[in-house]
Scaffold this motif. Structure first.
Motif, PDB file in Angstrom:
ATOM      1  N   GLU A 125     -38.170  22.353  22.713  1.00 52.81           N
ATOM      2  CA  GLU A 125     -38.979  21.373  21.978  1.00 52.81           C
ATOM      3  C   GLU A 125     -38.264  20.032  21.887  1.00 52.81           C
ATOM      4  OE1 GLU A 125     -41.223  22.590  18.327  1.00 52.81           O
ATOM      5  OE2 GLU A 125     -40.001  24.403  18.558  1.00 52.81           O
ATOM      6  N   ARG A 128     -38.296  18.119  25.169  1.00 53.12           N
ATOM      7  CA  ARG A 128     -39.579  17.485  25.471  1.00 53.12           C
ATOM      8  C   ARG A 128     -39.799  16.234  24.636  1.00 53.12           C
ATOM      9  NH1 ARG A 128     -41.382  22.941  26.174  1.00 53.12           N
ATOM     10  NH2 ARG A 128     -41.883  23.123  23.970  1.00 53.12           N
ATOM     11  N   TYR A 245     -51.400  34.029  20.828  1.00 52.81           N
ATOM     12  CA  TYR A 245     -51.787  32.616  20.690  1.00 52.81           C
ATOM     13  C   TYR A 245     -52.289  32.331  19.277  1.00 52.81           C
ATOM     14  CZ  TYR A 245     -54.468  28.306  21.332  1.00 52.81           C
ATOM     15  OH  TYR A 245     -54.982  27.034  21.188  1.00 52.81           O
ATOM     16  N   VAL A 249     -50.672  29.714  16.538  1.00 53.40           N
ATOM     17  CA  VAL A 249     -51.461  28.587  16.024  1.00 53.40           C
ATOM     18  C   VAL A 249     -51.552  28.630  14.509  1.00 53.40           C
ATOM     19  CG1 VAL A 249     -53.770  27.560  15.960  1.00 53.40           C
ATOM     20  CG2 VAL A 249     -52.786  28.264  18.148  1.00 53.40           C
ATOM     21  N   SER A 267     -51.908  30.849  33.744  1.00 51.46           N
ATOM     22  CA  SER A 267     -52.544  29.542  33.541  1.00 51.46           C
ATOM     23  C   SER A 267     -53.257  29.466  32.192  1.00 51.46           C
ATOM     24  CB  SER A 267     -53.548  29.263  34.671  1.00 51.46           C
ATOM     25  OG  SER A 267     -54.552  30.281  34.712  1.00 51.46           O
ATOM     26  N   GLN A 269     -53.720  29.542  27.734  1.00 54.09           N
ATOM     27  CA  GLN A 269     -53.623  28.534  26.687  1.00 54.09           C
ATOM     28  C   GLN A 269     -52.275  28.510  25.965  1.00 54.09           C
ATOM     29  OE1 GLN A 269     -56.786  29.399  23.898  1.00 54.09           O
ATOM     30  NE2 GLN A 269     -56.301  31.589  23.839  1.00 54.09           N
ATOM     31  N   ARG A 271     -49.706  27.729  27.269  1.00 50.98           N
ATOM     32  CA  ARG A 271     -49.029  26.562  27.845  1.00 50.98           C
ATOM     33  C   ARG A 271     -49.159  25.326  26.970  1.00 50.98           C
ATOM     34  NH1 ARG A 271     -51.430  25.371  33.425  1.00 50.98           N
ATOM     35  NH2 ARG A 271     -53.327  25.627  32.188  1.00 50.98           N
ATOM     36  N   THR A 272     -50.153  25.324  26.076  1.00 51.87           N
ATOM     37  CA  THR A 272     -50.415  24.127  25.270  1.00 51.87           C
ATOM     38  C   THR A 272     -49.559  24.053  24.011  1.00 51.87           C
ATOM     39  OG1 THR A 272     -52.178  25.200  23.974  1.00 51.87           O
ATOM     40  CG2 THR A 272     -52.802  24.156  26.072  1.00 51.87           C
ATOM     41  N   LEU A 273     -48.813  25.129  23.702  1.00 49.75           N
ATOM     42  CA  LEU A 273     -48.092  25.201  22.429  1.00 49.75           C
ATOM     43  C   LEU A 273     -46.623  24.819  22.602  1.00 49.75           C
ATOM     44  CD1 LEU A 273     -49.559  28.547  21.023  1.00 49.75           C
ATOM     45  CD2 LEU A 273     -50.379  26.203  20.661  1.00 49.75           C
ATOM     46  N   PRO A 274     -46.133  23.857  21.830  1.00 49.22           N
ATOM     47  CA  PRO A 274     -44.746  23.406  21.985  1.00 49.22           C
ATOM     48  C   PRO A 274     -43.709  24.433  21.551  1.00 49.22           C
ATOM     49  CG  PRO A 274     -45.764  22.368  20.073  1.00 49.22           C
ATOM     50  CD  PRO A 274     -46.858  23.091  20.799  1.00 49.22           C
TER      51      PRO A 274
END
Length: 312
Positions: A125, A128, A245, A249, A267, A269, A271-274
């Protein structure tokens, strides 16, 4: 001409003396043309009737696949597990199956510990955000203050436990194939629910089969301590990725790291979480381990072909 299939996503044939010897004896080597884990129809396509032996990855070698090929005699897995192979069908059809049980252990264990450390100290994190131009030190947690739960305490789980001992982390383990001789420095928990409740870091080290599909489901995750982290360097399919996930969240889980996925390449979701670290099934991809694993897999294949009178 007899053929040998190498179905792993990559393999250094030129540096492998055993395979060079087999080629010199007239064997043709067929490589995986996709550079990734093969799907069942792709395996069927590559396993022509001339294939007598293969060095396998984690592609599905199902009963359907094994019965479709008429000449296959040897499967030499480049790795530890055999969960991708229908062993019952292989035995019925007279196909011998071999693994490389020691080569990947250190590599997978070290990746596991590196992922635990990165999640706790939030290094991915921080990297990034710094690359985005933000100077924002992130508060992490000490590995020495955690209770790490090892779900599965075979070769890899045991090695992870040994490494964690050096960091001062408390270690608990749950394994249905309990071997008390392995638990000298680790607390063995006989109840899965108690294991989940006592751990605030859980790392998976078990094979996949139809009975433990989505073992880590919504119920399992809900039983985990709030703020826990989850690591899987074992097999895809063990975790319900949608449930994971949702828990990330909602904040129930603080982070997760996955090297394996139900569908690969992944591929989804996550992938969207830091707070999630994702790696492309590279647990055994340490140079030294990979060389040893490829050598052992090739030697297992060669020895079997010799025993069958197909090579010398």
């Amino acid at each position: 001409m007899s053929k040998l299939l190498i179905s792993t996503s990559s393999f250094d044939v030129k540096s492998n003396q055993v395979l060079q010897n087999l080629q010199a004896q007239g064997f043709e080597i067929v490589l995986n043309p996709y550079g990734r884990k093969l799907k069942e129809p792709e395996v069927l396509e590559l396993l022509s009737n001339d294939i007598v032996g293969m060095i396998a990855g984690v592609e599905p070698l199902t009963r359907n696949v094994l019965t479709a090929t008429k000449s296959l005699k040897v499967i030499s897995r480049c790795g530890i597990g055999t969960d991708s192979v229908d062993l019952e069908a292989a035995e019925e059809l007279g196909v011998s199956v071999h693994i490389t049980p020691t080569a990947p252990v250190i590599a997978v264990a070290e990746l596991t510990v590196s992922l635990i450390l990165s999640l706790l100290r939030r290094t991915s994190e921080a990297d990034r955000t710094l690359r985005e131009g933000k100077w924002n030190p992130l508060m992490g947690r000490l590995l020495a203050s955690q209770v790490v739960g090892l779900l599965g305490y075979g070769r890899v789980g045991n090695r992870v436990g040994q490494i964690l001992k050096a960091f001062g982390a408390k270690r608990v383990a749950y394994d249905i194939f309990r071997d008390d001789s392995l638990f000298a420095d680790t607390v063995c928990i006989s109840s899965l629910d108690e294991f989940i409740a006592r751990s605030n870091v859980i790392t998976l080290h078990i094979p996949y089969n139809k009975d433990n599909h989505h073992l880590v489901d919504r119920d399992f995750i809900n039983k985990m301590q709030a703020g826990s982290i989850l690591i899987n360097t074992s097999r895809g399919g063990l975790i319900d990725e949608q449930a994971l996930y949702d828990a990330l969240v909602s904040g129930h889980l603080a982070g997760a790291a996955l090297d394996v996925f139900e569908e690969e390449p992944y591929s989804g979701q996550l992938r969207t979480l830091p707070q999630v670290i994702l790696t492309p099934h590279m647990g055994s991809y340490a140079k030294e381990a990979r060389i040893q694993m490829e050598q052992e897999a090739a030697q297992n294949l060669f020895d079997s072909l010799v025993n069958l009178g197909l090579a010398k």
